[in-house]
Motif scaffolding. Structure first.
Motif, PDB file in Angstrom:
ATOM      1  N   ALA A   1       0.838  -1.212   0.000  1.00  0.00           N
ATOM      2  CA  ALA A   1       0.000   0.000   0.000  1.00  0.00           C
ATOM      3  C   ALA A   1       0.866   1.253   0.000  1.00  0.00           C
ATOM      4  O   ALA A   1       0.569   2.241  -0.703  1.00  0.00           O
ATOM      5  N   CYS A   2       1.948   1.245   0.782  1.00  0.00           N
ATOM      6  CA  CYS A   2       2.849   2.396   0.815  1.00  0.00           C
ATOM      7  C   CYS A   2       3.541   2.572  -0.541  1.00  0.00           C
ATOM      8  O   CYS A   2       3.734   3.703  -1.031  1.00  0.00           O
TER       9      CYS A   2
ATOM     10  N   SER B   1       9.249   3.268   1.010  1.00  0.00           N
ATOM     11  CA  SER B   1       8.436   3.881  -0.046  1.00  0.00           C
ATOM     12  C   SER B   1       8.712   5.371  -0.203  1.00  0.00           C
ATOM     13  O   SER B   1       8.341   5.969  -1.219  1.00  0.00           O
ATOM     14  N   GLY B   2       9.304   6.001   0.803  1.00  0.00           N
ATOM     15  CA  GLY B   2       9.641   7.411   0.735  1.00  0.00           C
ATOM     16  C   GLY B   2       8.464   8.336   0.936  1.00  0.00           C
ATOM     17  O   GLY B   2       8.539   9.522   0.564  1.00  0.00           O
ATOM     18  N   ILE B   3       7.361   7.881   1.536  1.00  0.00           N
ATOM     19  CA  ILE B   3       6.210   8.748   1.774  1.00  0.00           C
ATOM     20  C   ILE B   3       6.227   9.238   3.219  1.00  0.00           C
ATOM     21  O   ILE B   3       6.812   8.609   4.100  1.00  0.00           O
TER      22      ILE B   3
ATOM     23  N   THR C   1       1.505   9.220  -5.986  1.00  0.00           N
ATOM     24  CA  THR C   1       2.072  10.555  -5.818  1.00  0.00           C
ATOM     25  C   THR C   1       2.720  11.022  -7.119  1.00  0.00           C
ATOM     26  O   THR C   1       2.557  12.178  -7.549  1.00  0.00           O
ATOM     27  N   ASP C   2       3.427  10.101  -7.723  1.00  0.00           N
ATOM     28  CA  ASP C   2       4.048  10.441  -9.014  1.00  0.00           C
ATOM     29  C   ASP C   2       3.009  10.668 -10.108  1.00  0.00           C
ATOM     30  O   ASP C   2       3.293  11.348 -11.115  1.00  0.00           O
ATOM     31  N   GLN C   3       1.805  10.108  -9.937  1.00  0.00           N
ATOM     32  CA  GLN C   3       0.735  10.266 -10.922  1.00  0.00           C
ATOM     33  C   GLN C   3      -0.069  11.545 -10.701  1.00  0.00           C
ATOM     34  O   GLN C   3      -1.065  11.765 -11.385  1.00  0.00           O
TER      35      GLN C   3
ATOM     36  N   GLU D   1       7.514   1.685  10.302  1.00  0.00           N
ATOM     37  CA  GLU D   1       8.600   2.621  10.017  1.00  0.00           C
ATOM     38  C   GLU D   1       9.399   2.165   8.801  1.00  0.00           C
ATOM     39  O   GLU D   1       9.786   2.988   7.951  1.00  0.00           O
ATOM     40  N   TYR D   2       9.637   0.868   8.685  1.00  0.00           N
ATOM     41  CA  TYR D   2      10.382   0.341   7.544  1.00  0.00           C
ATOM     42  C   TYR D   2       9.614   0.550   6.243  1.00  0.00           C
ATOM     43  O   TYR D   2      10.188   0.932   5.201  1.00  0.00           O
TER      44      TYR D   2
END
Length: 747
Positions: free
Chosen positions: A537-538, A579-581, A545-547, A573-574
């Motif tokens: 999901a992440c 995913s960088g979100i 986000t890129d879309q 947290e991992y």
């Protein structure tokens, strides 16, 4: 004073008598000492035998043998020492007094051995016994000297006479103390000590005798012509007496040694028998432990299976019937959790008694399989017999039980399988009974069910699904996520998505989570599944986000079992870091019952998650049990109303009032409200009217794959104006009908 021809404490005549000087044969003196030492050793050995023998008759026999050794040794020492006397006159002995002295020695020796038979004596008691024994020995000595017949008269020096008696008493005391000390011991040192003690006691005995001889004075009347002594070879006689005495003592010692070895063998044999008995008891104890339950004294699983196999073989030959009744105590875990394991054990003992009192006879077998599971094996002729017994047990279980100051009633779920219809082996019948038990538990508990073939089919299918789910988690190719949009009623746009897992099964097609989530929870797979959903999901949120959707928030469901794991915060947290979100764009949804299951540990974990910046939502609100006092303490952001309160709106005014109350309560607690399951425009309008913040449901869109969700979001954002809630309030107040087209579903 004159006694038996002997003069004690009488002064010597001043004239008219001739004093005779006497000497002693050194060989016979040495021989007498040897006999005294042998007698001492024999006495110590016999005393040791008397102390170690357990049988009273044998103890009495050894006491007599010991007394004979001591008496014979002392008397032989005295007799040989008298033969060693060399006087210038003829001396002979009266046999009556000589034998009387032997009798006195025997009485004194018996007294000594009797004294040594006592287990414990104090010193003053030893001193009293030694005095009596010493006086007896002195009496034996002087009676023996009175047996001496000659022309001379015998006088005794008072001082030496008293010293001889004292030596006899001292030697007796030494013998008693040494014998008591040397009774318990073994080894070479002990034996050497016994030899040394024998030499000392022998010296005491011989010293007493020759002190008495030194006190003797022979007086011959003046003018009397002494008869010359007759050479009757006293050396040969003394040697004969010594040999006979030593043979008797040696035989006694040999007999004692043989008896000691025999007794050791008997003790070893008894020890071996005792060990064998202990081994039998240990084997019986191990059998008890291996086949019986320690708490209830019922058979355990191993013992039950052994008897089950035997009965099954008999029934197979006789073509009879058996029934296996599987019981599980309903909600027993609550007893352990609330009252403690001691109370739980006490309850199990009482319930085991109820079960045993419900069976028909000793032919029925009752076992406890562990925990709160019980199993009964009965012989039947038709199925109703098993049903009637199960009903008796259920009725017996409902009797009130006093436990920990409380009065409680327990119920049980029962599953029944029948041989040979439901299986022909122990494993099959237990498995089918277990399947029937789970049907009873799934049906609401406090019920009984017989096994049926459809249960086996269902169990087989679930087992197959479990194996395939494990494979799907390993290869991660069949599991997919679908996303359902959540509309912000204030902004009029989609700001949230809920991630819903699906299983693209090769044979069964797309499976909803209701079909496999339970399997994952029951088989320890739910943590791995939840972690996969979280990471995927992440990752999909990063792609969205890129879309062009940088503000979307992703809601991910969390199982109640997974919520109890301390590793959950680290996994979240991992997933965020990978995913960088931002953490603020992730919301974790947990059910009401999961939150309240263990509020103390849950609260700690939720605070850890909130510390990461992740939002928290309570899902399916209203369907579980929660306390407002706890609810206000939880670090929640959002409350989601369950679809069951929405589906009958607007027909059900009660449901509408409940929804309105929940919304008001949530806003009071500063929580945002999401209502799920919205399917009609009327439902939406009523929710807008009562201030709901978010909605989701088929009115907007069903859950769609990640590849389609971007288009759905764009379409919904274009068709719904900003400030949807505010505009609806305005149009409603004016009575406009334009609100009916405010939200257009995406099908």
């Amino acid at each position: 004073m004159e006694w038996l021809g002997l003069h004690f404490f009488t002064p010597l005549p001043e004239s008219g008598y001739l004093l005779l000087n006497c000497t002693h044969n050194p060989f016979l003196v040495l021989l007498a000492y040897l006999v005294a030492c042998a007698a001492s050793f024999g006495t110590l050995d016999m005393a040791e035998r008397v102390g170690h023998v357990d049988n009273l008759t044998a103890k009495r026999h050894w006491r007599w043998i010991g007394a004979g050794c001591l008496a014979g040794g002392i008397w032989s020492t005295h007799f040989i020492s008298m033969l060693a006397l060399q006087a210038p006159i003829t001396i002979h002995y009266e046999w009556f007094l000589t034998l009387a002295s032997l009798a006195i020695a025997l009485i004194a020796s018996l007294f000594a051995l009797q004294t040594l038979s006592h287990a414990r004596m104090r010193f003053h008691q030893y001193l009293t016994a030694a005095t009596c024994m010493g006086l007896g020995i002195a009496l034996m000595h002087y009676v023996g000297m009175a047996a001496m017949r000659s022309e001379a008269q015998v006088y005794f020096s008072s001082g030496l006479f008293g010293l001889s008696v004292a030596i006899a008493i001292g030697a007796s005391l030494a013998a008693l103390l040494l014998s008591r000390y040397l009774r318990n011991g073994s080894g070479m040192f002990h034996q050497l000590l016994k030899y040394a003690a024998s030499l000392v006691l022998g010296a005491g005995i011989i010293s007493m005798h020759f002190t008495g001889m030194a006190a003797m004075q022979l007086l011959l009347p003046t003018g009397a012509v002494p008869a010359l002594p007759i050479d009757n070879n006293p050396t040969q006689l003394g040697l004969s007496v010594a040999v006979i005495t030593l043979l008797v003592i040696g035989s006694s010692i040999s007999a004692a040694l043989a008896d000691k070895k025999l007794q050791h063998k008997e003790r070893d044999l008894r020890r071996v028998n005792a060990l064998l008995t202990e081994l039998d008891q240990a084997r019986a104890s191990l059998q008890q432990v291996a086949h019986y339950d320690a708490l209830t004294s019922l058979l355990n699983r191993r013992g039950f299976n052994q008897i089950f196999a035997e009965n099954l073989a008999q029934k197979a030959q006789a073509e009879g019937m058996l029934a296996v009744i599987f019981l599980d105590i309903d909600h027993f875990k609550r007893i352990n959790d609330s009252l403690g394991h001691d109370a739980g054990d006490e309850l199990l003992t009482v319930l085991a008694g109820h079960i045993k009192s419900s069976i028909r006879s000793h032919n029925d077998v009752v076992a406890r399989f562990g925990g709160d599971e019980f199993c009964i094996l009965i012989n039947i002729h038709h199925r109703d017999e098993a049903r009637h017994m199960a009903q008796r047990i259920m009725q017996k279980m409902k009797e009130p039980i006093e436990l920990a100051g409380r009065r409680m009633v327990m119920t049980t779920s029962i599953g029944i399988s029948v041989f040979p219809e439901d299986g022909t082996t122990c494993e099959e019948l237990l498995k089918t009974a277990d399947l029937a038990l789970y049907q009873s538990k799934d049906g609401g508990r406090n019920s009984l069910n017989f096994f049926s073939s459809n249960l086996k089919t269902r169990a087989f299918l679930e087992l197959q699904l479990e194996e395939e789910l494990r494979s799907a988690l390993r290869n991660q190719k069949e599991l997919v996520l679908h996303y359902q949009p959540i509309l912000d009623l204030h902004k009029g746009k989609v700001t949230r998505l809920e991630a819903l897992v699906r299983w693209q099964h090769p044979q069964h097609g797309l499976l909803a989570p209701e079909r496999f989530i339970g399997i994952a929870e029951n088989n320890g797979l739910i943590a791995e599944l939840d972690n996969w959903v979280l990471r995927q999901a992440c990752a999909d949120l990063g792609w969205l986000t890129d879309q062009g959707h940088p503000e979307l928030v992703m809601a991910v469901n969390c199982s109640a079992l997974n919520l109890a794991r301390d590793e959950l915060a680290d996994e979240i947290e991992y997933a965020l870091r990978s995913s960088g979100i931002a953490a603020s764009r992730l919301e974790l949804e947990v059910t009401e019952n999961a939150l309240m299951g263990n509020i103390s540990s849950t609260l700690i974990l939720l605070r850890q998650i909130r510390a990461l910046g992740v939002a928290l939502s309570i899902d399916d609100f209203g369907t579980g049990y929660s306390s407002l006092s706890y609810l206000k303490r939880l670090p929640l952001n959002t409350l989601k109303i369950d679809r069951s309160f929405i589906q009958d709106i607007p027909k059900s005014t009660t449901d509408m009032e409940i929804v309105q109350a929940i919304i008001g309560m949530a806003h009071t607690l500063h929580l945002q409200v999401i209502t799920e399951g919205v399917e009609t425009q009327q439902q939406l309008e009523l929710l807008i009217k009562h201030g709901c913040d978010y909605v989701q449901g088929y009115l907007l869109s069903a859950a769609v794959p990640a590849s389609e969700i971007s288009a759905v979001i764009t379409a919904l954002d274009q068709r719904n104006p900003p400030g949807l809630a505010g505009s609806k309030d305005t149009t409603s107040a004016k009575g406009s009908s334009t609100g009916s087209s405010v939200v257009r579903p995406i099908r």
